[in-house]
Structures are given as structure tokens and as C-alpha cells.
Design a protein around this motif. Structure first.
Motif, mmCIF file in Angstrom:
data_model
loop_
_atom_site.group_PDB
_atom_site.id
_atom_site.type_symbol
_atom_site.label_atom_id
_atom_site.label_comp_id
_atom_site.label_asym_id
_atom_site.label_seq_id
_atom_site.Cartn_x
_atom_site.Cartn_y
_atom_site.Cartn_z
ATOM 1 N N ALA A 1 10.341 7.471 -95.350
ATOM 2 C CA ALA A 1 11.125 7.798 -95.525
ATOM 3 C C ALA A 1 11.890 8.994 -96.759
ATOM 4 O O ALA A 1 12.340 9.706 -95.986
ATOM 5 C CB ALA A 1 12.503 6.800 -95.498
ATOM 6 N N LYS A 2 10.453 8.792 -97.282
ATOM 7 C CA LYS A 2 10.635 9.319 -98.225
ATOM 8 C C LYS A 2 10.049 10.768 -98.541
ATOM 9 O O LYS A 2 10.712 12.362 -98.905
ATOM 10 C CB LYS A 2 9.835 8.573 -99.770
ATOM 11 C CG LYS A 2 10.936 7.845 -100.309
ATOM 12 C CD LYS A 2 9.982 6.569 -101.368
ATOM 13 C CE LYS A 2 10.203 6.283 -102.175
ATOM 14 N NZ LYS A 2 9.540 5.207 -103.022
ATOM 15 N N ALA A 3 9.169 10.787 -97.021
ATOM 16 C CA ALA A 3 8.295 12.029 -97.088
ATOM 17 C C ALA A 3 9.409 12.836 -96.121
ATOM 18 O O ALA A 3 9.720 13.950 -96.026
ATOM 19 C CB ALA A 3 7.417 11.854 -96.358
ATOM 20 N N ALA A 4 10.546 12.548 -95.550
ATOM 21 C CA ALA A 4 11.660 12.697 -94.169
ATOM 22 C C ALA A 4 12.425 12.947 -95.146
ATOM 23 O O ALA A 4 13.247 14.576 -94.828
ATOM 24 C CB ALA A 4 12.477 11.582 -93.529
ATOM 25 N N ASN A 5 12.975 12.639 -96.293
ATOM 26 C CA ASN A 5 13.872 13.230 -96.877
ATOM 27 C C ASN A 5 13.065 14.334 -97.753
ATOM 28 O O ASN A 5 14.203 15.430 -98.149
ATOM 29 C CB ASN A 5 14.536 12.302 -98.657
ATOM 30 C CG ASN A 5 14.855 11.215 -98.666
ATOM 31 O OD1 ASN A 5 15.500 11.604 -96.835
ATOM 32 N ND2 ASN A 5 14.495 9.623 -99.047
ATOM 33 N N TYR B 1 10.980 16.487 -96.341
ATOM 34 C CA TYR B 1 10.862 17.326 -95.501
ATOM 35 C C TYR B 1 12.420 17.791 -95.009
ATOM 36 O O TYR B 1 12.126 19.541 -94.767
ATOM 37 C CB TYR B 1 10.315 16.579 -94.049
ATOM 38 C CG TYR B 1 10.738 17.584 -93.141
ATOM 39 C CD1 TYR B 1 8.895 17.971 -92.567
ATOM 40 C CD2 TYR B 1 11.578 17.923 -91.941
ATOM 41 C CE1 TYR B 1 8.953 18.661 -91.256
ATOM 42 C CE2 TYR B 1 11.561 18.559 -91.074
ATOM 43 C CZ TYR B 1 10.204 19.065 -90.824
ATOM 44 O OH TYR B 1 10.053 19.476 -89.563
ATOM 45 N N TYR B 2 13.683 17.084 -94.773
ATOM 46 C CA TYR B 2 14.884 18.124 -94.792
ATOM 47 C C TYR B 2 15.376 18.192 -95.880
ATOM 48 O O TYR B 2 16.424 19.616 -95.042
ATOM 49 C CB TYR B 2 15.994 16.640 -94.508
ATOM 50 C CG TYR B 2 17.549 16.730 -94.517
ATOM 51 C CD1 TYR B 2 17.709 16.959 -93.060
ATOM 52 C CD2 TYR B 2 18.748 17.007 -95.322
ATOM 53 C CE1 TYR B 2 18.484 17.253 -92.740
ATOM 54 C CE2 TYR B 2 19.249 17.357 -95.319
ATOM 55 C CZ TYR B 2 19.647 17.703 -93.859
ATOM 56 O OH TYR B 2 20.918 18.266 -93.415
ATOM 57 N N ALA B 3 15.163 18.437 -96.958
ATOM 58 C CA ALA B 3 15.093 19.541 -98.231
ATOM 59 C C ALA B 3 14.693 20.223 -98.068
ATOM 60 O O ALA B 3 15.415 21.699 -99.349
ATOM 61 C CB ALA B 3 14.997 18.858 -98.909
ATOM 62 N N THR B 4 13.624 20.491 -98.188
ATOM 63 C CA THR B 4 12.460 21.882 -97.975
ATOM 64 C C THR B 4 12.700 22.822 -96.673
ATOM 65 O O THR B 4 11.995 23.947 -96.684
ATOM 66 C CB THR B 4 11.193 21.507 -98.689
ATOM 67 O OG1 THR B 4 10.482 20.594 -97.654
ATOM 68 C CG2 THR B 4 11.620 21.004 -99.269
ATOM 69 N N PHE C 1 13.836 11.725 -103.959
ATOM 70 C CA PHE C 1 14.247 13.575 -103.884
ATOM 71 C C PHE C 1 14.414 14.046 -102.650
ATOM 72 O O PHE C 1 14.714 12.792 -101.804
ATOM 73 C CB PHE C 1 12.905 13.704 -104.505
ATOM 74 C CG PHE C 1 13.046 15.404 -104.111
ATOM 75 C CD1 PHE C 1 14.202 16.697 -104.888
ATOM 76 C CD2 PHE C 1 13.155 16.131 -102.884
ATOM 77 C CE1 PHE C 1 14.446 17.449 -104.713
ATOM 78 C CE2 PHE C 1 13.461 16.924 -102.744
ATOM 79 C CZ PHE C 1 14.129 18.376 -103.330
ATOM 80 N N GLY C 2 15.864 14.686 -102.509
ATOM 81 C CA GLY C 2 16.080 15.119 -101.447
ATOM 82 C C GLY C 2 16.852 16.139 -101.902
ATOM 83 O O GLY C 2 17.620 16.284 -102.663
ATOM 84 N N LEU C 3 18.358 16.735 -100.306
ATOM 85 C CA LEU C 3 18.415 17.805 -100.486
ATOM 86 C C LEU C 3 20.457 16.991 -101.520
ATOM 87 O O LEU C 3 20.543 18.343 -102.597
ATOM 88 C CB LEU C 3 19.127 18.359 -99.088
ATOM 89 C CG LEU C 3 20.104 19.429 -98.887
ATOM 90 C CD1 LEU C 3 18.874 20.652 -99.651
ATOM 91 C CD2 LEU C 3 20.552 19.921 -97.598
#
Length: 256
Positions: free
Chosen positions: A68-72, A74-77, A142-144
Motif C-alpha cells: 500500500a505504501k509503495a502504491a501511494n 507510485y501514484y504520487a510520482t 507519503f502520497g500525492l
């Protein structure tokens, strides 16, 4: 000889367009009532069409905190970084295709702005009563939109159509038509699939706005290709004759 645009002009064009894109997103009125009304419309239509795959993926992701943290992240960057890298690579390595693909990217993004304006849409993560959970909030990662400042600097109701899905499709097409290595083509093919899975599981987009993003980009790629083919069609004898006559007239005008 392959067409090669001036670097400074391309940088200026993309910078101005992206600046305008960001500014317009910010200036679009944040109509909360309409955004939540539209979210209800989308949810009801999706329930009528079939199972809610976004909710299932969201709950599945919540059971894997590291993923989930990796997906966050990924979504942001990835949305910005991968698209920019592909654009720069095209300019340097495939100038004969660059103009078509650049034009398509700008066209699709421009059309998306109209969608953001006329159909504000609250993302699934705002619909807590429907069972969605924002993994950025759930895991404090961390996220967008992981901070109030980040959330205030963009329009979080700009979800229809999904440009995460649209830009991912653009990257895939750009690489598939530009490279020969099967491995790169395979990775390019997987990229939009992974991206769409991420935007669903992180509760940032619905199935319908992802489909809309894909359709908008498909339309833009088609229009861009038509323009590209017209600009690069083989010159006929008549075209050469017209060019020669124009050159003669211009030479006579300068001599007079």
C-alpha cells in the motif's frame, strides 16, 4: 531527414502548457455538492453494470501495508516522472514520432481540462460511507495528498476523465511503436495495467473515469496520427511543381 524540433521551443511549449494545465485545475471552482452528486451517479451506474472492483482492490491493498505504501508513492510520482522521461526520450531518440505523440498528449490533456470543469467528481477515498479507505491516511505514508498543503495546491475533484489512466496509455503506445526490444514492449504494455490497478486500489479513481481517460487518449492519439500522416505524406509531382513555381515567384519578387 527526420524532423527535429528546436529544443528551446519544445521546452517552452511544454512548460507553458503544463503551467496552464496546473493553473486551470486550480482555478476551476471547487463545487463540492456537484462533485459528490456526480460520485453518487458514478457509483450507482457501476453497481448497475456489475461488481465494484475498485472497492475490492482497495480492501485487498489494505491487507498489505508495504504494498500500500509503495502504491501511494507510485501514484504520487510515476504519473509525472514516467511521462516526462518518455517524452524526453522520444525527442532525443525518435524525432520522427515525437511531434505526433507530443501533440496527442497535449490534446488529450486539454480535453481532460474540459471534463474537470464540467463534471467535477469526488474520488472514492472521499466516500468513507461506501467502505473506501484512503491508504495514505490509513498508513500515514507519503502520497500525492499526504499533507494539507499538497491537497490545497490542486483540485482533488479533477477525476473525470482519469489522466493517470490516459497518460499511462500514452506512455505505453509511445514505447511500443518506438522500440524494438520485446522486453521493453512488454513492460510498456504492463505499465497502464499496473497504473489503473493502483488508481483503483488507492481509492483515487473509479472504473468509469479510467475508461473515460483511455477513450480521451485514444481519440487524441488518432487525431494526432492523422495530422502526422498528412504532414509527412509523400510529395507528388504536383506538389514539387507548386513548390518550384512558388520559389520562382519569390526569387522574382526579391530581384524586383
Amino acid at each position: 531527414m527526420a524532423w527535429s524540433p528546436r529544443l528551446w521551443r519544445e521546452i517552452a511549449l511544454i512548460a507553458v502548457f503544463y503551467g496552464a494545465y496546473t493553473l486551470v485545475r486550480l482555478l476551476i471552482p471547487h463545487n463540492d455538492a456537484a462533485a459528490y452528486t456526480h460520485a453518487g451517479q458514478v457509483m450507482r451506474l457501476e453497481h448497475a453494470l456489475g461488481p465494484n472492483i475498485e472497492l475490492k482492490l482497495n480492501h485487498a491493498l489494505l491487507h498489505a501495508p508495504l504494498l500500500a505504501k509503495a502504491a501511494n508513492i507510485y501514484y504520487a510520482t510515476a504519473h509525472f516522472a514516467v511521462t516526462l522521461m518518455v517524452l524526453v526520450w522520444l525527442y532525443r531518440a525518435r524525432p520522427e514520432l515525437y511531434r505526433w505523440l507530443r501533440t496527442s498528449l497535449l490534446l488529450a490533456t486539454g480535453v481532460a481540462l474540459i471534463g474537470f470543469w464540467v463534471y467535477p467528481l469526488a474520488p472514492p477515498r472521499f466516500l468513507g460511507g461506501s467502505g473506501f479507505v484512503d491508504p495514505v491516511t490509513a498508513f500515514h505514508s507519503f502520497g500525492l495528498y499526504s499533507s494539507p498543503q499538497a491537497g490545497s495546491l490542486t483540485n482533488q475533484f479533477a477525476a473525470m476523465p482519469s489522466m493517470h489512466a490516459g497518460w499511462a496509455l500514452w506512455c505505453a503506445v509511445a514505447l511500443i511503436v518506438s522500440v524494438r526490444r520485446p522486453l521493453i514492449k512488454a513492460l510498456a504494455f504492463l505499465y497502464p495495467i499496473v497504473t489503473i490497478t493502483v488508481i483503483f486500489s488507492t481509492a483515487n479513481h473509479y472504473l468509469l473515469d479510467a475508461v473515460a481517460g483511455v477513450l480521451v487518449m485514444t481519440f487524441a492519439l488518432f487525431v494526432g496520427l492523422i495530422i502526422h500522416l498528412r504532414e509527412n505524406r509523400p510529395r507528388t509531382a504536383k506538389d514539387h511543381e507548386v513548390t518550384n513555381k512558388t520559389t520562382i515567384v519569390e526569387s522574382m519578387s526579391r530581384s524586383i
